[in-house]
Design an enzyme around this catalytic site. Structure first.
Site, PDB file in Angstrom:
ATOM      1  N   ASP A 163      -3.041   5.889  -3.899  1.00  0.00           N
ATOM      2  CA  ASP A 163      -1.840   5.277  -3.334  1.00  0.00           C
ATOM      3  C   ASP A 163      -1.286   4.224  -4.294  1.00  0.00           C
ATOM      4  OD1 ASP A 163      -3.711   3.274  -3.015  1.00  0.00           O
ATOM      5  OD2 ASP A 163      -3.214   2.840  -0.933  1.00  0.00           O
ATOM      6  N   ASP A 208      -6.010   1.493  -3.953  1.00  0.00           N
ATOM      7  CA  ASP A 208      -7.242   1.219  -3.214  1.00  0.00           C
ATOM      8  C   ASP A 208      -7.677   2.418  -2.371  1.00  0.00           C
ATOM      9  OD1 ASP A 208      -5.276   0.983  -1.273  1.00  0.00           O
ATOM     10  OD2 ASP A 208      -5.838  -1.039  -0.632  1.00  0.00           O
ATOM     11  N   SER A 242       0.826  -1.204   0.000  1.00  0.00           N
ATOM     12  CA  SER A 242       0.000   0.000   0.000  1.00  0.00           C
ATOM     13  C   SER A 242       0.862   1.256   0.000  1.00  0.00           C
ATOM     14  CB  SER A 242      -0.959  -0.038   1.196  1.00  0.00           C
ATOM     15  OG  SER A 242      -1.901   0.993   1.112  1.00  0.00           O
TER      16      SER A 242
END
Length: 575
Positions: A301, A305, A150
């Protein structure tokens, strides 16, 4: 002579056996001789599954992301899949992001699955996490994996596991998978690929995914879209592969991309952190917005997501919305559209998490739809969709800049949410309003809820112990007052008990256990404490509220709420 604890030495010696390659063994021997502290950090524990899967620094050792820790995970998961679906031709889908080693680690994972007689659909290039969730269902797979960390720093990577419904692992599959992984010896990992079982995918899935996103989030006409100017940045991540094409196909032509951040790059060279929650990450996008006089700025990002949204305020300045504000606007927009289309029949629901704004529950009540609340992480919202098949899911999100539109993707989805944000801005502008003005009107209609997140970073072994002790202290010595307001209710999600302080009554919290404490005070404030499941942080979520009588009173009321939060932060010694 360097002393190494016996338990640690046992772990280290395992990695010096023939099951591990020479390069790995040489690296470990060097750590033993020159860097015992790094050796301990690398081996003192096994990486664990948190709210977002398994995430950690890349390197050698049980506490690092590498070929062997991912190989062990995949071998254990393969064993569990065969037990769960006996006699079936098991299929998995695999995607990966822009991080260093993501593509090679994805191939390792594919190899292990195929060596275990499991059919693999592997994206041939990096793709967004929500597309993996979609592809898994689209291709009728039993399981899915995304290699991503992430918005963590460049030295991190991770391993997210998805189940048959397209959502991340939840009970009992998460614990059962962990047991299989723990029971798997490194020497039992099958690394030799069966290439006949690995099929590469890409544009064929992209087209179907883009079409599904447009179906679920497209509400305005081409003429209306022509009046909106958009600035978009992928922050060197995966969304560049999908979002521009999605917006173009939906009819948005006035799209300006931050070219300096267009090319995927695991070093994220133009930002300190590729996190759209942080205003600094969108600096270049905001500068471009001024040049082109954009109405809206959106940044995603690395695995696409989460999204950050900035819009123009009453002074025509770009302001970054927080995750709660974006979630509220998207939810209210969808509720309004569903109501307009006559689709609200009393069998619908919206969803969020226990640390997000309480205003979501207010919205649900106002529109006559059920509001459901779960633990942090979209896997719990995905579980709600699976558990309550009699209800239609409209949308839901959480404060950490994620949103899910409908149930065709079962995880937070910055692709479809980006399109939805543009639709909200488009409709507002064509109606003589603005995204920002509609947000303030939401507060007038339903009450002004203001939130702030305080994160305290505690790295390494010492940091983990400090976070653990902070939660123990909070449980053993619960707050009686916060900023001179009495605590009237305490929810302890680890003990599954909610206690009413006024009458000393208790009730059972009927959701899975989690290390979270929430205080509610007499004046309507809410303070939640939880250790992060993916980062070395302890987080404090503060929410306060009061009525907003008119849009004209917004600035004055916001200052009062900010002052109230400042006082809570000071009272709890969080600054």
């Amino acid at each position: 002579m360097i002393y190494i604890e016996p338990e640690l030495l046992d772990k280290v010696n395992t990695w010096l056996t023939p099951a591990f390659d020479k390069q790995t063994q040489d690296h470990i021997k060097n750590l033993i001789a020159t860097n015992p502290k790094e050796l301990k950090e690398s081996f003192y524990k096994n990486l664990e599954f948190g709210t977002g899967g398994m995430r950690g620094m890349m390197g050698i050792g049980t506490n690092r992301i590498n070929k062997y820790t991912l190989g062990k995970n995949t071998q254990g998961l393969s064993n569990y899949l065969h037990k769960s679906f006996p006699g079936e031709n098991i299929k998995v889908a695999i995607a990966y992001d822009c991080r260093h080693n993501s593509n090679s680690l994805a191939k390792v994972v594919a190899d292990v699955f195929s060596a275990n007689r499991i059919k693999v659909f592997l994206f041939k290039e990096l793709r967004p996490t929500p597309e993996l969730s979609f592809a898994l269902k689209h291709l009728n797979c039993h399981c899915g994996i995304v290699l991503t960390a992430s918005h963590n720093p460049p030295e991190y990577n991770g391993y997210k596991v998805y189940w048959q419904d397209g959502g991340q692992l939840v009970p009992p599959h998460d614990n059962n998978t962990i047991k299989e992984i723990e029971a798997t010896d490194y020497s039992k990992i099958k690394f030799e690929a069966n290439d006949d079982l690995i099929q590469y995918i890409g544009k064929d899935v992209d087209d179907v995914f883009i079409n599904a996103s447009i179906i679920n989030a497209n509400y305005t006409s081409k003429e209306e879209k022509d009046n909106l100017t958009i600035v978009f940045t992928s922050l060197h991540g995966t969304s560049i592969t999908i979002i521009p094409e999605t917006l173009t196909h939906a009819g948005y032509d006035n799209l300006h991309i931050v070219e300096e951040q267009r090319v995927p790059n695991g070093d994220f060279p133009t930002v300190e952190s590729p996190n759209p929650e942080e205003p600094a990450a969108l600096k270049m996008a905001l500068e471009l917005a001024e040049k082109v006089n954009a109405d809206i700025v959106i940044g995603t990002d690395p695995d696409s997501d989460r999204l950050g949204v900035a819009v123009r305020d009453f002074q025509n300045n770009m302001v970054l919305l927080n995750g709660n504000q974006t979630m509220l606007m998207m939810t209210e927009f969808l509720l309004k559209q569903w109501k307009k289309d006559g689709r609200i029949k009393g069998k619908e629901f919206i969803a969020s998490t226990i640390v997000s704004t309480p205003m979501m529950a207010v919205l649900g009540k106002a529109y006559g739809v059920e509001y459901k609340e779960g633990l942090t992480g979209f896997k719990w919202i995905a579980k709600m969709i699976r558990d309550f098949t009699e209800l239609d899911f409209i949308g839901g999100g959480e404060e950490s800049f994620g949103y899910m539109v409908g149930d065709f993707v079962r995880d937070k989805d910055a692709v479809t949410s980006t399109l939805l944000a543009c639709e909200i801005a488009t409709l507002a502008k064509s109606s003589g309003s603005s995204f920002y003005k509609d947000l303030i009107q939401l507060y007038v209609d339903h009450g002004f809820y203001k939130e702030r997140l305080i994160s305290l970073t505690k790295k390494g072994i010492e940091g983990a112990n400090e976070i653990k002790q902070m939660m123990i202290d909070a449980r053993n010595n619960p707050l009686k007052k916060v900023n001179e307001s009495k605590v009237i209710r305490i929810e302890d999600y680890q003990l599954s008990i909610a206690k009413n302080i006024i009458d000393n009554s208790e009730e059972v919290i009927d959701i899975p256990k989690s290390n979270v404490l929430i205080y509610y005070t007499e004046d309507g404030s809410k303070i939640a404490l939880r250790p992060s499941g993916t980062e070395p942080k302890i987080k404090f979520y503060i929410s306060v509220n009061m009525p907003l009588n008119s849009i004209d009173e917004f600035d004055k009321t916001e200052k009062l709420l900010d002052h109230k939060i400042d006082a809570i932060v000071k009272d709890m010694s969080l600054n």
